[in-house]
Scaffold this active site. Structure first.
Site, short mmCIF file in Angstrom:
data_model
loop_
_atom_site.label_atom_id
_atom_site.label_comp_id
_atom_site.label_asym_id
_atom_site.label_seq_id
_atom_site.Cartn_x
_atom_site.Cartn_y
_atom_site.Cartn_z
CB THR A 36 -1.71 -1.22 -22.90
OG1 THR A 36 -1.94 -0.17 -21.94
CG2 THR A 36 -0.40 -0.96 -23.63
CE LYS A 43 9.41 5.22 -19.13
NZ LYS A 43 9.88 3.93 -19.70
CG ASP A 62 10.83 -5.50 -7.48
OD1 ASP A 62 11.18 -4.64 -8.31
OD2 ASP A 62 10.29 -5.23 -6.40
CE1 TYR A 88 6.49 5.84 -17.25
CE2 TYR A 88 5.85 7.95 -18.19
CZ TYR A 88 6.04 6.59 -18.32
OH TYR A 88 5.78 5.97 -19.52
CG ASN A 129 8.43 -2.91 -21.80
OD1 ASN A 129 7.87 -2.09 -22.52
ND2 ASN A 129 7.75 -3.71 -20.98
CG ASP A 174 5.87 -8.23 -15.26
OD1 ASP A 174 5.30 -7.86 -14.22
OD2 ASP A 174 5.77 -7.63 -16.34
CB VAL A 210 0.66 2.27 -26.67
CG1 VAL A 210 0.39 0.89 -27.27
CG2 VAL A 210 1.87 2.91 -27.33
N1 LIG Z 1 1.26 2.61 -22.96
C1 LIG Z 1 1.64 3.81 -23.35
O1 LIG Z 1 0.82 4.59 -23.85
C2 LIG Z 1 3.08 4.26 -23.22
C3 LIG Z 1 3.39 5.56 -23.61
C4 LIG Z 1 4.70 5.99 -23.51
C5 LIG Z 1 5.68 5.14 -23.05
N2 LIG Z 1 5.36 3.87 -22.68
C6 LIG Z 1 6.44 3.01 -22.18
O2 LIG Z 1 6.41 1.74 -22.81
C7 LIG Z 1 6.74 0.72 -21.87
C8 LIG Z 1 5.59 -0.26 -21.72
O3 LIG Z 1 4.39 0.46 -21.45
P1 LIG Z 1 3.09 -0.22 -20.86
O4 LIG Z 1 2.00 0.76 -21.05
O5 LIG Z 1 2.94 -1.60 -21.36
O6 LIG Z 1 3.49 -0.24 -19.29
P2 LIG Z 1 2.73 -0.91 -18.07
O7 LIG Z 1 2.98 -0.04 -16.90
O8 LIG Z 1 1.31 -1.18 -18.41
O9 LIG Z 1 3.47 -2.31 -17.95
C9 LIG Z 1 4.80 -2.37 -17.55
C10 LIG Z 1 5.15 -3.80 -17.13
O10 LIG Z 1 6.26 -3.69 -16.24
C11 LIG Z 1 6.00 -4.48 -15.11
N3 LIG Z 1 6.68 -3.95 -13.93
C12 LIG Z 1 6.37 -2.83 -13.23
N4 LIG Z 1 7.17 -2.72 -12.16
C13 LIG Z 1 8.02 -3.79 -12.21
C14 LIG Z 1 9.06 -4.23 -11.37
N5 LIG Z 1 9.42 -3.55 -10.27
N6 LIG Z 1 9.72 -5.35 -11.69
C15 LIG Z 1 9.36 -6.06 -12.80
N7 LIG Z 1 8.38 -5.70 -13.62
C16 LIG Z 1 7.70 -4.58 -13.33
C17 LIG Z 1 4.48 -4.44 -14.92
O11 LIG Z 1 4.01 -5.49 -14.11
C18 LIG Z 1 4.03 -4.51 -16.37
O12 LIG Z 1 3.88 -5.86 -16.80
C19 LIG Z 1 7.06 1.43 -20.56
O13 LIG Z 1 8.43 1.65 -20.48
C20 LIG Z 1 6.31 2.74 -20.69
O14 LIG Z 1 6.89 3.76 -19.91
C21 LIG Z 1 4.07 3.42 -22.74
#
Ligand SMILES: NC(=O)c1ccc[n+]([C@@H]2O[C@H](COP(=O)([O-])OP(=O)(O)OC[C@H]3O[C@@H](n4cnc5c(N)ncnc54)[C@H](O)[C@@H]3O)[C@@H](O)[C@H]2O)c1
Length: 256
Positions: free
Chosen positions: A198, A167, A71, A163, A98, A43, A196
């Protein structure tokens, strides 16, 4: 919500999770550590990651995870970390792509650099992580790859074309690689979360109006939590799903 399933096949397995410091990723790190898996995650949020490592390290029955600052848009760095993980922990048995960034943008005004940055953070890293783990998985006799998709583009959600395009493409990547990877007993699936709850979603997007939208749209009226996504991810990473590949697995409480 504690998860009730234990998967013996995950014990001591090396699991690599991108974007594991916060949100669903952090829940995934914890869930796999509680299975006795050897978890490595990357991360850019070092402080959150270190806190997570400390917290899980203090949990009884969990294996402490290994954090690498990386990154994922820096392909060489990501592949280097995966090489180090392979050398230090052993071949990656389960790869969870993820990491993502759902920043909003107006398609009329963004330039090529910004577009590329959205593709790189949401799509490109998944491909190059797969490329890096494939030889180790092949040598070990197989593995499981989980790409994280999103329902957003099915719902025609706007203001995030970089995005949503990424996806959608991840589902294509899953299908497009399943046959070649299948020759080495490597499975690849897309896990598609609904909305979700979060901490970030609750902070940035969830309000009275959106809660009503959730009530209207979900067949099941409960709140979708990171643990609900983890339950599916554990299954897909474990040997219990040994004949599942090239598929979408949707966990969205029946969003219609
Ligand atoms: N939360 C939701 O409702 C939801 C819905 C549909 C899909 N998703 C998918 O599920 C997965 C997780 O979702 P989330 O809500 O926890 O996402 P989020 O955006 O809150 O967290 C993603 C994580 O990735 C890290 N990240 C971002 N850019 C980065 C980089 N360049 N290098 C390394 N790390 C990096 C962030 O710091 C974070 O810890 C994602 O793929 C998202 O697209 C989430």
């Amino acid at each position: 919500m504690p998860l009730s399933n234990q998967y013996p096949s995950l014990k001591d397995k090396v699991v690599f999770i991108s974007g594991g410091a916060t949100g669903i990723g952090a829940a995934l790190v914890e869930a796999f550590c509680c299975q006795g898996a050897r978890v490595a995650f990357v991360d850019v949020l070092t402080e959150d990651a270190n806190q997570l490592v400390r917290r899980i390290g203090e949990m009884a029955g969990a294996t402490a995870p290994h954090f690498f600052h990386c990154d994922v848009t820096r392909t060489q760095d990501l592949q280097n970390v995966l090489k180090i993980v392979g050398e230090q922990l052993g071949p990656v048995a389960a790869l969870l792509n993820n990491a993502a960034s759902d920043t909003r943008h107006d398609f009329r005004t963004i330039d090529e650099d910004y577009w590329n940055s959205r593709i790189n953070v949401n799509l490109r890293h998944a491909f190059f992580a797969i490329q890096a783990v494939q030889p180790g998985m092949k040598a070990a006799g197989g593995g499981s790859i989980i790409n994280f998709g999103s329902m957003s583009w099915y719902e025609c959600q706007g203001n995030m074309t970089g995005y949503t395009t990424s996806k959608a493409a991840l589902e294509g990547m899953t299908r497009g690689l399943a046959r070649e990877l299948g020759e080495d007993n490597i499975r690849i699936n897309t896990l598609i979360p609904g909305w979700v709850m979060t901490e970030r979603q609750l902070r940035d997007w969830v309000n009275e109006d959106t809660l009503q939208e959730i009530q209207r749209s979900q067949c099941l009226k409960g709140r979708l939590m990171p643990e609900d996504i983890c339950a599916m991810a554990l299954f897909l990473a474990s040997d219990d799903s040994r004949m599942c590949t090239a598929q979408n697995f949707v966990v969205d409480a029946g969003w219609i």
